[in-house]
Scaffold this motif. Structure first.
Motif, PDB file in Angstrom:
ATOM      1  N   ARG A  23     -16.917 -26.881  38.799  1.00 20.56           N
ATOM      2  CA  ARG A  23     -18.537 -26.384  38.621  1.00 20.56           C
ATOM      3  C   ARG A  23     -18.647 -25.403  39.760  1.00 20.56           C
ATOM      4  O   ARG A  23     -19.215 -24.238  39.779  1.00 20.56           O
ATOM      5  N   GLN A  24     -18.047 -25.723  41.046  1.00 23.20           N
ATOM      6  CA  GLN A  24     -18.184 -24.788  42.349  1.00 23.20           C
ATOM      7  C   GLN A  24     -17.411 -23.465  42.010  1.00 23.20           C
ATOM      8  O   GLN A  24     -17.849 -22.616  42.387  1.00 23.20           O
ATOM      9  N   ARG A  25     -16.185 -23.699  41.549  1.00 28.66           N
ATOM     10  CA  ARG A  25     -15.470 -22.500  41.354  1.00 28.66           C
ATOM     11  C   ARG A  25     -15.994 -21.820  40.505  1.00 28.66           C
ATOM     12  O   ARG A  25     -15.815 -20.523  40.550  1.00 28.66           O
ATOM     13  N   ALA A  26     -16.496 -22.285  39.217  1.00 25.15           N
ATOM     14  CA  ALA A  26     -17.221 -21.422  38.361  1.00 25.15           C
ATOM     15  C   ALA A  26     -18.380 -20.666  38.780  1.00 25.15           C
ATOM     16  O   ALA A  26     -18.617 -19.459  38.539  1.00 25.15           O
ATOM     17  N   LEU A  27     -19.198 -21.342  39.811  1.00 25.08           N
ATOM     18  CA  LEU A  27     -20.195 -20.370  40.425  1.00 25.08           C
ATOM     19  C   LEU A  27     -19.672 -19.365  41.232  1.00 25.08           C
ATOM     20  O   LEU A  27     -20.273 -18.203  41.419  1.00 25.08           O
ATOM     21  N   GLU A  28     -18.698 -19.504  41.963  1.00 24.66           N
ATOM     22  CA  GLU A  28     -18.008 -18.437  42.782  1.00 24.66           C
ATOM     23  C   GLU A  28     -17.563 -17.245  41.844  1.00 24.66           C
ATOM     24  O   GLU A  28     -17.850 -16.248  42.485  1.00 24.66           O
ATOM     25  N   LEU A  29     -17.130 -17.611  40.840  1.00 21.78           N
ATOM     26  CA  LEU A  29     -16.553 -16.656  39.708  1.00 21.78           C
ATOM     27  C   LEU A  29     -17.768 -15.760  39.468  1.00 21.78           C
ATOM     28  O   LEU A  29     -17.845 -14.485  39.016  1.00 21.78           O
ATOM     29  N   LEU A  30     -18.966 -16.619  38.987  1.00 12.32           N
ATOM     30  CA  LEU A  30     -20.133 -15.901  38.447  1.00 12.32           C
ATOM     31  C   LEU A  30     -20.705 -15.216  39.280  1.00 12.32           C
ATOM     32  O   LEU A  30     -21.159 -14.040  39.369  1.00 12.32           O
ATOM     33  N   GLU A  31     -20.798 -15.653  40.735  1.00 15.70           N
ATOM     34  CA  GLU A  31     -21.764 -14.815  41.930  1.00 15.70           C
ATOM     35  C   GLU A  31     -20.759 -13.519  42.018  1.00 15.70           C
ATOM     36  O   GLU A  31     -21.463 -12.546  42.270  1.00 15.70           O
ATOM     37  N   ALA A  32     -19.514 -13.635  42.013  1.00 11.38           N
ATOM     38  CA  ALA A  32     -18.783 -12.293  41.978  1.00 11.38           C
ATOM     39  C   ALA A  32     -19.066 -11.360  40.898  1.00 11.38           C
ATOM     40  O   ALA A  32     -18.725  -9.979  41.195  1.00 11.38           O
ATOM     41  N   ARG A  33     -19.487 -11.745  39.905  1.00 15.67           N
ATOM     42  CA  ARG A  33     -19.703 -10.857  38.755  1.00 15.67           C
ATOM     43  C   ARG A  33     -21.279 -10.634  38.649  1.00 15.67           C
ATOM     44  O   ARG A  33     -21.512 -10.244  37.647  1.00 15.67           O
ATOM     45  N   GLY A  34     -21.957 -11.066  39.548  1.00 14.43           N
ATOM     46  CA  GLY A  34     -23.347 -10.637  39.738  1.00 14.43           C
ATOM     47  C   GLY A  34     -24.341 -11.634  39.006  1.00 14.43           C
ATOM     48  O   GLY A  34     -25.556 -11.363  38.718  1.00 14.43           O
ATOM     49  N   VAL A  35     -23.777 -12.664  38.506  1.00 16.03           N
ATOM     50  CA  VAL A  35     -24.721 -13.693  37.768  1.00 16.03           C
ATOM     51  C   VAL A  35     -25.426 -14.769  38.758  1.00 16.03           C
ATOM     52  O   VAL A  35     -24.618 -15.159  39.747  1.00 16.03           O
TER      53      VAL A  35
END
Length: 892
Positions: free
Chosen positions: A642-654
């Motif tokens: 979950r945490q790693r997915a959040l980091e990926l999403l934040e990098a994509r502006g989500v």
């Protein structure tokens, strides 16, 4: 045997004598029907003689005699009295006087120039006539000068003309062609030899340098008839010899070797003859359906230990092994005679062996008789001195001759055991060395257990090599993990390899893992006991021997766990880790598993399987090294994903709160079954999805697992059957299904897919095709079934895999486990999904494994109330319906 062949030749020559054939044609007035009937009579007569056991050598020559006389008669019918400026010449295999029932009939119309034009109409009539009577003739028309020009450009043309044989016509013109093609004018012997050797090398490479595949080519594969032809061509060019028998007369073969060569050739001719007869056309491949028929034709019957087809194929593989060995030896003898007539000065290696012209040789003829353990030493020296190109032919002959001196006493000697074990410790060149030892019969003599599996095949589509060849491929794969130049292939495996304290133990486990195949009982258990005993006898410590034995016994444990169990379940991982016990064992087992899968079937290893094994490995490391319990492991894995997915999403502006808002609807299993990359890919589309945009279908290669097909929509009946039906209709292989249903009635289904040949999907156009096809079906509430109109692949039709169904309970997750073994077929999952839907069964997840012709799938199911199915009567009914549906190919 020679006397039998001579008598058979005499009998065949009498039956197919020129006067008899001419008489038959004359009685029919040389009409089309007379020629057709004569050819039909000849074919039926040959088939009868084959069935009666006449040697194939006699049959192929008799067929050539028959065609000779038919062509001569046809020639004189259309070109009566033409004897100058035109000749009818047999070339290629037909020129050798060897024709199988449907072999190519290659002829050359040799002409002087003007004659061709003068006789063009008659020659066109002759060609048409040949086709009318059923002779599929391949012809070329050339002058002598054109023959020379074409032969100079192409070694294949030169080879065909080398075997030219005059059938009728201008003798002087034919002789002029022969004189124009002599080695002093074109293709000198050295150049011809080097070209033919290079041609053989390229041909072998085309077949992956092995003749031991499931469906070998009897003619072209290594050890096949073409290898014998290569010997004959070189011999004819260099010595002017006309028959293989002259090899013995010239001292190149002993009587025993000559007998083996002729016996092998006759066997392969007999196999090819049977293939032509069974198929009614030219066929040189031993395909699955043909293997069974040829085995029956040769008189093999099933036994408790081996099927008839497996017995026949073992003889085939052992025959080509012998022929490969003779080919090696003869080509090297020719090389020494042609390229290096000056033997050169020897370079001593030790009291027994020396190097001459880059090849190792024995220093005297009695080495292996006096000291039989030297049969092992010579191969160790090849490993230790990689500059040595190979074994000199005369020494190879000694190895073949003196292998019988490898007795039980020698095998038990400290010297022999030390030499053999040193090969594994040396590492470098191990695979090549073991292959040489197998090819020349030393490996099977030193280790009788290995000798029993030489040429042993399993009649299925899963194992693509014989057992002995598979073992050596697994050793090869294990060796590559340790070699820097192959690090790019599987970097993670190479990394784990660096941690092994004793790499030779991995090589030994790879060498022993399938050694007990073909015997009654569990081959893993039998092999483990023998491997451990072998290691102790060869000086390994009890600890090391126990590790090798454990690896052999459990060599399937990791692949079965990863591919057939739900490794998102921490209990599965914990149980696997408990069985493994230590990180060191895990390292060895992981590498052995990867090497084994890659060596079993080229189509089996893919990014998805690699990712599964790596995932299981990494989770197991945490259990073994950190000692965390099952619940903690699941909590930590879900939180990390979950945490790693959040980091990926934040990098994509989500925004983080967008993700949290969507994810609050999903249970922990959703985060355990998907990678962070998948979560980050899915979330933006889910967050913006509305009823108008459903079903949401996404297709992309998100991570190392391969192409993922993701479906997000409201739950509906038969969703699994519809989805898998569309994917099957598109010709896709489904490797994995992860199905998730939310409390508010939405499904999040992910399928890992590849093309039908297991190639990755890379084209955006293909992604769009899959996406559009699924949306069209899933958005139509009227569609309840999908017909998969794909034909059953021919190869699958030859296997009978009765459906077997097993049930167990996954109490921790409140679901029933259904294990299914059945014959693979197009649309199988859709058919199973239809059965589930009609009986109110919900599918939670599926593990899909197609093992050659068998589907071995695991389904995690519940009833409509999401409860496990425990009623034995309901389970028995489900089993009965699945068996009836899948075995009879009926609709449930």
């Amino acid at each position: 045997m020679g006397a039998e062949i001579d008598l058979a030749e005499e009998e065949a020559a009498t039956i197919f004598s020129a006067p008899r054939i001419r008489s038959r044609l004359a009685q029919g007035g040389y009409a089309v029907d007379a020629f057709r009937e004569t050819l039909r009579w000849g074919r039926d007569r040959l088939y009868g003689l084959f069935t009666d056991g006449m040697p194939a050598d006699s049959l192929v020559h008799a067929r050539a005699h028959l065609v000779d006389e038919v062509l001569r008669a046809a020639w004189h019918k259309f070109l009566p009295g033409v004897s100058e400026g035109l000749a009818l010449v047999a070339v290629g295999g037909y020129g050798r006087g060897e024709l199988l029932p449907h072999s190519d009939i290659d002829i050359l119309l040799l002409h002087s120039g003007d004659t061709l034009e003068q006789q063009r109409k008659a020659l066109e009539g002759l060609t048409a006539f040949c086709w009318d009577i059923g002779l599929e003739v391949g012809q070329s028309a050339r002058t002598v000068e054109e023959c020379v020009a074409e032969a100079a450009k192409d070694i294949t043309v030169m080879t065909n003309l080398l075997e030219a044989r005059l059938l009728t016509g201008d003798i002087a013109l034919f002789q002029r062609m022969q004189q124009a093609l002599t080695p002093d004018k074109i293709w000198p012997v050295k150049a011809f030899f080097e070209a033919k050797k290079a041609e053989q090398t390229a041909r072998h490479r085309k077949y992956d340098d092995t003749g031991y595949k499931l469906e070998p080519n009897v003619k072209e594969s290594p050890g096949g008839l073409r290898d014998i032809h290569t010997i004959a061509w070189v011999m004819k060019r260099h010595f002017g010899a006309q028959t293989l028998a002259e090899l013995r007369e010239r001292g190149f073969l002993t009587k025993q070797e000559c007998d083996e060569l002729f016996a092998g050739q006759d066997f392969l001719w007999r196999v090819r003859f049977a293939l032509h007869m069974i198929n009614g056309r030219r066929e040189d491949r031993l395909l699955f359906d043909s293997q069974v028929k040829v085995a029956q034709l040769f008189g093999y019957v099933d036994t408790d230990a081996n099927k008839a087809v497996e017995q026949f194929m073992q003889l085939y593989y052992r025959t080509i092994k012998t022929l490969s060995c003779l080919n090696d030896m003869l080509l090297q003898l020719f090389e020494e005679a042609i390229l290096r007539p000056d033997s050169g000065e020897p370079e001593p290696l030790n009291p027994r062996f020396q190097i001459r012209n880059g090849y190792i040789e024995a220093r005297d003829d009695e080495v292996f008789r006096r000291q039989p353990w030297a049969l092992l030493e010579i191969f160790l020296l090849l490993q230790q001195h990689p500059r040595i190109e190979g074994i000199r032919a005369q020494t190879l002959r000694m190895i073949l001759r003196d292998g019988k001196y490898m007795t039980d006493e020698v095998r038990a000697s400290v010297k022999a055991r030390a030499l053999f074990m040193e090969m594994f410790r040396e590492g470098r060149g191990l695979t090549r060395n073991l292959r040489r030892m197998n090819r020349y019969g030393v490996l099977g003599r030193y280790l009788p257990a290995f000798g029993r599996i030489v040429g042993l095949m399993q009649y299925d589509l899963f194992h693509t090599l014989t057992v002995d060849e598979h073992i050596l491929y697994v050793v090869r794969n294990a060796r590559r993990f340790a070699m820097q130049r192959f690090r790019h292939e599987l970097p993670f495996c190479s990394e784990v390899m660096q941690r092994l304290p004793k790499p030779e133990l991995l090589y030994l486990a790879a060498f022993w893992h399938d050694m007990a195949k073909g015997r009654k009982g569990d081959h893993s258990q039998i092999g483990a006991e023998e491997a451990e005993q072998f290691c102790l006898q060869h000086g390994l410590s009890h600890t090391d021997a126990a590790l090798v034995g454990w690896l052999v016994q459990n060599h399937l444990l990791m692949s079965l766990t990863a591919q057939k169990q739900d490794i998102s379940d921490a209990r599965v991982v914990a149980e696997f880790a408990r069985k493994v016990g230590t990180r060191t064992r895990l390292d060895y087992l992981f590498l052995l598993t990867c090497a084994d899968i890659r060596g079993t079937n080229p189509a089996l290893w893919n990014s998805w399987r690699e990712a599964l094994l790596k995932d299981l490995y990494r989770q197991s490391v945490r259990v073994l090294e950190d000692g965390i319990d099952q619940q903690t492991l699941e909590q930590e894995r879900a939180a990390e994903t979950r945490q790693r997915a959040l980091e990926l999403l934040e990098a994509r502006g989500v925004a983080r709160d967008t993700a949290e808002r969507v994810w609050q609807r999903f249970e922990r299993d959703y985060f355990l079954r998907h990678t962070p990359e998948e979560l980050a890919w899915q979330l933006p589309a889910i967050a913006t999805a509305t009823d108008d945009t459903l079903p949401l279908v996404m297709v992309e290669s998100v991570d190392e697992r391969g192409t993922t097909v993701f479906v997000y929509t409201r739950d509906r009946d038969h969703l699994f059957g519809l989805t898998t039906g569309v994917l099957a209709r598109l010709g896709l292989n489904i490797l994995d299904a992860r199905l998730h249903t939310t409390d508010d009635g939405f499904v999040l289904d992910s399928y890992t897919v590849m093309e039908s040949d297991n190639a990755p999907i890379v084209s955006p156009m293909r992604y769009a095709e899959i996406r559009d096809a699924l949306r069209k079906v899933l958005s139509d509430p009227e569609v309840s079934t999908i017909d998969v109109n794909r034909r059953m692949p021919q190869r699958l039709k030859h296997f009978d895999t009765p459906t077997q169904v097993y049930f167990s309970q996954d109490q921790a997750r409140g679901r029933t486990v259904l294990e299914l073994v059945t014959a693979d077929q197009p649309g199988l999952l859709s058919l199973i999904g239809r059965v589930f839907q009609k009986r109110g069964i919900l599918l939670d997840a599926a593990k899909i494994a197609t093992i050659g012709e068998r589907a071995e799938d695991v389904f995690y199911i519940t009833d409509r109330m999401h409860r496990p199915i425990t009623d034995e009567r309901v389970l028995d009914e489900l089993r009965e319906v699945l068996v009836r549906t899948l075995d009879r190919r009926e609709t449930a």
